[in-house]
Design a protein around this motif. Structure first.
Motif, PDB file in Angstrom:
ATOM      1  N   GLY A 275       0.646  -1.233   0.138  1.00 57.52           N
ATOM      2  CA  GLY A 275      -0.074  -0.082   0.008  1.00 57.52           C
ATOM      3  C   GLY A 275       0.765   1.071   0.107  1.00 57.52           C
ATOM      4  N   LEU A 276       0.093   2.364  -0.660  1.00 59.63           N
ATOM      5  CA  LEU A 276       0.986   3.617  -0.519  1.00 59.63           C
ATOM      6  C   LEU A 276       0.019   4.805   0.408  1.00 59.63           C
ATOM      7  N   ILE A 277       0.685   5.482   1.215  1.00 56.35           N
ATOM      8  CA  ILE A 277       0.161   6.695   1.846  1.00 56.35           C
ATOM      9  C   ILE A 277       0.866   7.727   1.231  1.00 56.35           C
ATOM     10  N   LEU A 278       0.065   8.574   0.456  1.00 57.88           N
ATOM     11  CA  LEU A 278       0.725   9.975  -0.019  1.00 57.88           C
ATOM     12  C   LEU A 278       0.127  11.051   0.358  1.00 57.88           C
ATOM     13  N   LEU A 279       0.688  11.766   1.221  1.00 63.41           N
ATOM     14  CA  LEU A 279       0.305  13.129   1.835  1.00 63.41           C
ATOM     15  C   LEU A 279       0.777  14.376   1.354  1.00 63.41           C
ATOM     16  N   SER A 280       0.074  14.914   0.488  1.00 63.68           N
ATOM     17  CA  SER A 280       0.217  16.087  -0.051  1.00 63.68           C
ATOM     18  C   SER A 280       1.584  16.028  -1.036  1.00 63.68           C
ATOM     19  N   PRO A 281       1.554  14.896  -1.821  1.00 67.35           N
ATOM     20  CA  PRO A 281       2.657  14.480  -2.754  1.00 67.35           C
ATOM     21  C   PRO A 281       2.990  15.468  -4.007  1.00 67.35           C
ATOM     22  N   SER A 282       4.381  15.597  -3.929  1.00 65.67           N
ATOM     23  CA  SER A 282       4.746  16.656  -5.095  1.00 65.67           C
ATOM     24  C   SER A 282       4.845  15.675  -6.125  1.00 65.67           C
ATOM     25  N   CYS A 283       4.191  15.684  -7.266  1.00 70.38           N
ATOM     26  CA  CYS A 283       4.309  15.008  -8.385  1.00 70.38           C
ATOM     27  C   CYS A 283       4.559  15.342 -10.014  1.00 70.38           C
ATOM     28  N   ASP A 284       4.792  16.890  -9.757  1.00 71.39           N
ATOM     29  CA  ASP A 284       5.412  17.384 -11.077  1.00 71.39           C
ATOM     30  C   ASP A 284       6.435  18.656 -10.633  1.00 71.39           C
ATOM     31  N   THR A 285       7.625  18.235 -10.584  1.00 70.89           N
ATOM     32  CA  THR A 285       8.683  19.098 -10.385  1.00 70.89           C
ATOM     33  C   THR A 285       8.906  19.831 -11.671  1.00 70.89           C
ATOM     34  N   GLU A 336      21.407  20.459 -21.260  1.00 67.04           N
ATOM     35  CA  GLU A 336      20.067  21.028 -21.325  1.00 67.04           C
ATOM     36  C   GLU A 336      19.111  20.082 -21.653  1.00 67.04           C
ATOM     37  N   ARG A 337      19.333  19.343 -22.731  1.00 64.42           N
ATOM     38  CA  ARG A 337      18.368  18.004 -23.134  1.00 64.42           C
ATOM     39  C   ARG A 337      18.194  17.148 -22.176  1.00 64.42           C
ATOM     40  N   ARG A 338      19.431  16.521 -21.364  1.00 62.59           N
ATOM     41  CA  ARG A 338      19.324  15.778 -20.257  1.00 62.59           C
ATOM     42  C   ARG A 338      18.438  16.187 -19.038  1.00 62.59           C
ATOM     43  N   LEU A 339      18.477  17.808 -18.840  1.00 58.28           N
ATOM     44  CA  LEU A 339      17.606  17.980 -17.747  1.00 58.28           C
ATOM     45  C   LEU A 339      16.305  18.049 -17.958  1.00 58.28           C
ATOM     46  N   MET A 340      15.909  18.291 -19.254  1.00 56.93           N
ATOM     47  CA  MET A 340      14.450  18.213 -19.620  1.00 56.93           C
ATOM     48  C   MET A 340      14.021  16.830 -19.629  1.00 56.93           C
ATOM     49  N   GLN A 341      14.876  15.958 -20.173  1.00 60.38           N
ATOM     50  CA  GLN A 341      14.511  14.279 -20.099  1.00 60.38           C
ATOM     51  C   GLN A 341      14.320  13.856 -18.721  1.00 60.38           C
ATOM     52  N   ILE A 342      15.060  14.381 -17.685  1.00 67.23           N
ATOM     53  CA  ILE A 342      15.071  14.071 -16.427  1.00 67.23           C
ATOM     54  C   ILE A 342      13.809  14.623 -15.790  1.00 67.23           C
ATOM     55  N   GLY A 343      13.696  15.906 -15.767  1.00 72.98           N
ATOM     56  CA  GLY A 343      12.669  16.734 -15.257  1.00 72.98           C
ATOM     57  C   GLY A 343      11.155  16.357 -15.907  1.00 72.98           C
ATOM     58  N   HIS A 344      11.107  15.547 -17.050  1.00 66.04           N
ATOM     59  CA  HIS A 344       9.811  15.328 -17.579  1.00 66.04           C
ATOM     60  C   HIS A 344       9.835  13.668 -17.544  1.00 66.04           C
ATOM     61  N   SER A 345      10.624  13.076 -16.621  1.00 60.92           N
ATOM     62  CA  SER A 345      10.473  11.707 -16.761  1.00 60.92           C
ATOM     63  C   SER A 345       9.638  11.227 -15.477  1.00 60.92           C
ATOM     64  N   GLU A 346       9.097   9.973 -15.775  1.00 61.03           N
ATOM     65  CA  GLU A 346       8.145   9.175 -14.883  1.00 61.03           C
ATOM     66  C   GLU A 346       8.767   9.147 -13.682  1.00 61.03           C
ATOM     67  N   TYR A 347      10.006   8.960 -13.422  1.00 58.10           N
ATOM     68  CA  TYR A 347      10.524   9.014 -11.860  1.00 58.10           C
ATOM     69  C   TYR A 347      10.513  10.220 -11.113  1.00 58.10           C
ATOM     70  N   SER A 349       8.903  13.457 -12.181  1.00 53.52           N
ATOM     71  CA  SER A 349       7.846  14.211 -12.575  1.00 53.52           C
ATOM     72  C   SER A 349       6.601  13.295 -13.172  1.00 53.52           C
ATOM     73  N   PRO A 350       6.095  12.241 -12.383  1.00 59.93           N
ATOM     74  CA  PRO A 350       5.041  11.341 -12.875  1.00 59.93           C
ATOM     75  C   PRO A 350       3.739  12.211 -13.475  1.00 59.93           C
ATOM     76  N   CYS A 351       3.494  13.271 -13.034  1.00 58.48           N
ATOM     77  CA  CYS A 351       2.305  14.101 -13.522  1.00 58.48           C
ATOM     78  C   CYS A 351       2.799  15.362 -14.272  1.00 58.48           C
ATOM     79  N   SER A 352       3.857  15.297 -14.909  1.00 62.58           N
ATOM     80  CA  SER A 352       4.184  16.242 -15.914  1.00 62.58           C
ATOM     81  C   SER A 352       3.296  16.228 -16.894  1.00 62.58           C
ATOM     82  N   PRO A 353       2.804  17.339 -17.609  1.00 62.41           N
ATOM     83  CA  PRO A 353       1.985  17.116 -18.509  1.00 62.41           C
ATOM     84  C   PRO A 353       2.520  16.372 -19.828  1.00 62.41           C
TER      85      PRO A 353
END
Length: 510
Positions: A275-285, A336-347, A349-353
């Protein structure tokens, strides 16, 4: 064995506007002094003005002062790099400082399990954790007791105790934006594992003292969480006890829970949590990266939450968290390309648009187009640069393609191509998400809940009425006790509905 390699911590915060002396001390002194001077003004203002002018009409005077005070103080992190409540994760705390917990070391993750997102980056190291409630015996003593019981087999006068109980064991990841606080029992976020134990929701909780961004960049946090997860499973197997694992995290700790769960699912080295308990989770850095549309869309609830929205300083912090070089920002186009890949990765920012659309989820960021103009002012002058940066089939920035209404095409994304699961949150365990309806993360949390529901996760959501970000870490003297108690009641109800039966089949360590 050294806890960390000899490499000193990489430069962090040096790029922020007031990170160097004497500007740092001057700014911090000014900010704290003016904030303290504002307290009597807030008290008088909210006492005599009608309730309609308060951030939330239901708030009492203490809540109004608390949120305003914390929001002003938070800015010293954004522009001067000040952190609080942290400790060195490589040092064992003095036992005299612990009255509710026991400290325990978890060995580094097994070498053959160092795969996937965590295989490169920071060095692997042993990780400390605080065990709630405080144990009378150490792990070593417990194991020796088991050995002695085995030696008594065959003795007719000795009856070995049988423990058929299935223990509910939590692994807690504290919040703090990956740069504040710790897992120590004196930390503000430790009100959460304390509540889980005192209210009888869980039998035992391991609070992970993971490395903050001051020590090591991503994926060090996932490495450390995985090491403690391995430790708990092996410990219970050694003791011959059954357990169900509940991952719990608040704010950035919720982000880490999602990342660890994804790694466990993707790599398959250990069984999934129950199970997971997510309290005000940050999910889109990715919201903090100025190259994305969402960074131009103000987050809601500006006055009813203490989280601030300063895009550029937050972007610098995120770049540091992701391990980019001195100066905070990328130095080459490949960086910069790597930053955007990591920043928009599933690990990360799983809720990045971008991530949500990559997995077929509907995203409506700016339905009326009121923020597109600001975005285009940034994008259009740099369009040739973005074309080289993203290397998509038509060489356009994915965000630009979304803005122009072109169909989404992310066929070059390596994770999407290699992932063996059909959906973003496929095979994730039963989850409860708690979020204040007055906090700034409501938009991304709603996106998380919608995506998990669509992907078939058994999810429960509780919107704490008129609550700011991460209310369970706030002292009861500063917040509405009825609201805090209602949150605990919902978590207890969720846990009792699916984890109390000992006859449920328990997965074993792979």
């Amino acid at each position: 064995m050294p806890l960390l390699d000899s490499t000193p911590p990489y430069p962090h915060y040096e790029h922020l506007p007031y990170a160097r002396e004497p500007w740092k001390s001057g700014y911090v002194f000014m900010r704290l002094t003016t904030t303290l001077l504002m307290v009597p003004w807030w008290a008088v203002y909210y006492t005599f003005m009608p309730r309609s002018v308060r951030p939330r009409a239901s708030w009492n005077l203490r809540q109004c002062i608390y949120v305003n005070f914390i929001r002003r103080v938070f800015k010293v992190t954004e522009v001067a790099g000040v952190t609080w409540g942290t400790r060195d994760p490589t040092l064992e705390p003095a036992d005299i400082t612990l009255s509710e917990t026991t400290w325990e070391w978890a060995e580094p993750l097994k070498e053959e399990w160092r795969t996937g997102i965590i295989k490169e980056g920071a060095p692997f190291t042993r990780v400390g954790c605080y065990i709630w409630p405080r144990q009378a015996k150490s792990m070593k003593d417990t194991i020796m007791d088991k050995v002695h019981r085995k030696s008594d087999v065959g003795n007719p006068d000795t009856k070995a105790p049988v423990d058929d109980k299935t223990y509910l064991v939590g692994i807690f990841m504290h919040g703090g934006g990956y740069c504040h606080m710790s897992a120590h029992e004196s930390s503000r976020t430790s009100r959460i594992p304390r509540g889980l134990i005192k209210r009888g929701i869980l039998d035992e909780v391991y609070s992970v003292e993971y490395r903050l961004l001051q020590i090591a960049p991503f994926p060090a946090v996932v490495q450390d969480a995985a090491a403690v997860y391995q430790h708990v499973l092996e410990k219970y197997e050694t003791m011959g006890k059954k357990c169900k694992i509940i991952l719990c995290g608040d704010s950035s700790g919720g982000n880490l829970v999602l990342a660890l769960t994804r790694w466990l699912r993707d790599e398959g080295h250990m069984r999934m949590p129950d199970g997971l308990i997510l309290l005000s989770p940050s999910c889109d850095t990715s919201h903090d990266l100025p190259e994305t549309l969402s960074s131009y869309i103000p987050r809601p609830n500006e006055w009813s939450d203490y989280l601030v929205d300063n895009p550029e300083p937050r972007a610098l912090l995120q770049r540091t968290f992701l391990g980019f070089p001195k100066g905070g920002g990328p130095t080459t186009q490949e960086d910069e390309r790597r930053l955007m890949q990591i920043g928009h990765s599933e690990y990360v920012s799983p809720c990045s648009p971008i991530v949500l659309e990559r997995w077929g989820h509907t995203v409506v960021q700016d339905p009326e187009g009121q923020h597109r103009r600001d975005f285009w002012k940034e994008v259009l002058p740099n369009l040739p640069h973005f074309m080289k940066l993203y290397r998509t089939p038509n060489a356009l920035n994915p965000m630009v393609r979304t803005m122009t209404g072109e169909p989404w095409d992310d066929s070059d994304n390596p994770y999407r191509k290699s992932c063996q699961f059909p959906s973003l949150f496929a095979a994730f365990p039963k989850t409860i998400v708690v979020c204040g309806d007055g906090e700034r993360l409501v938009r991304e949390v709603r996106a998380l809940v919608a995506a998990m529901s669509k992907d078939g996760v058994d999810i429960t959501t509780y919107w704490a009425p008129d609550a700011c970000h991460d209310p369970l870490m706030i002292n009861e003297n500063w917040w509405d006790k009825k609201v805090l108690n209602s949150i605990w009641e919902e978590i207890a109800k969720w846990a009792a509905s699916g984890f109390n039966g000992d006859d449920t089949k328990i997965s074993t360590l792979v």
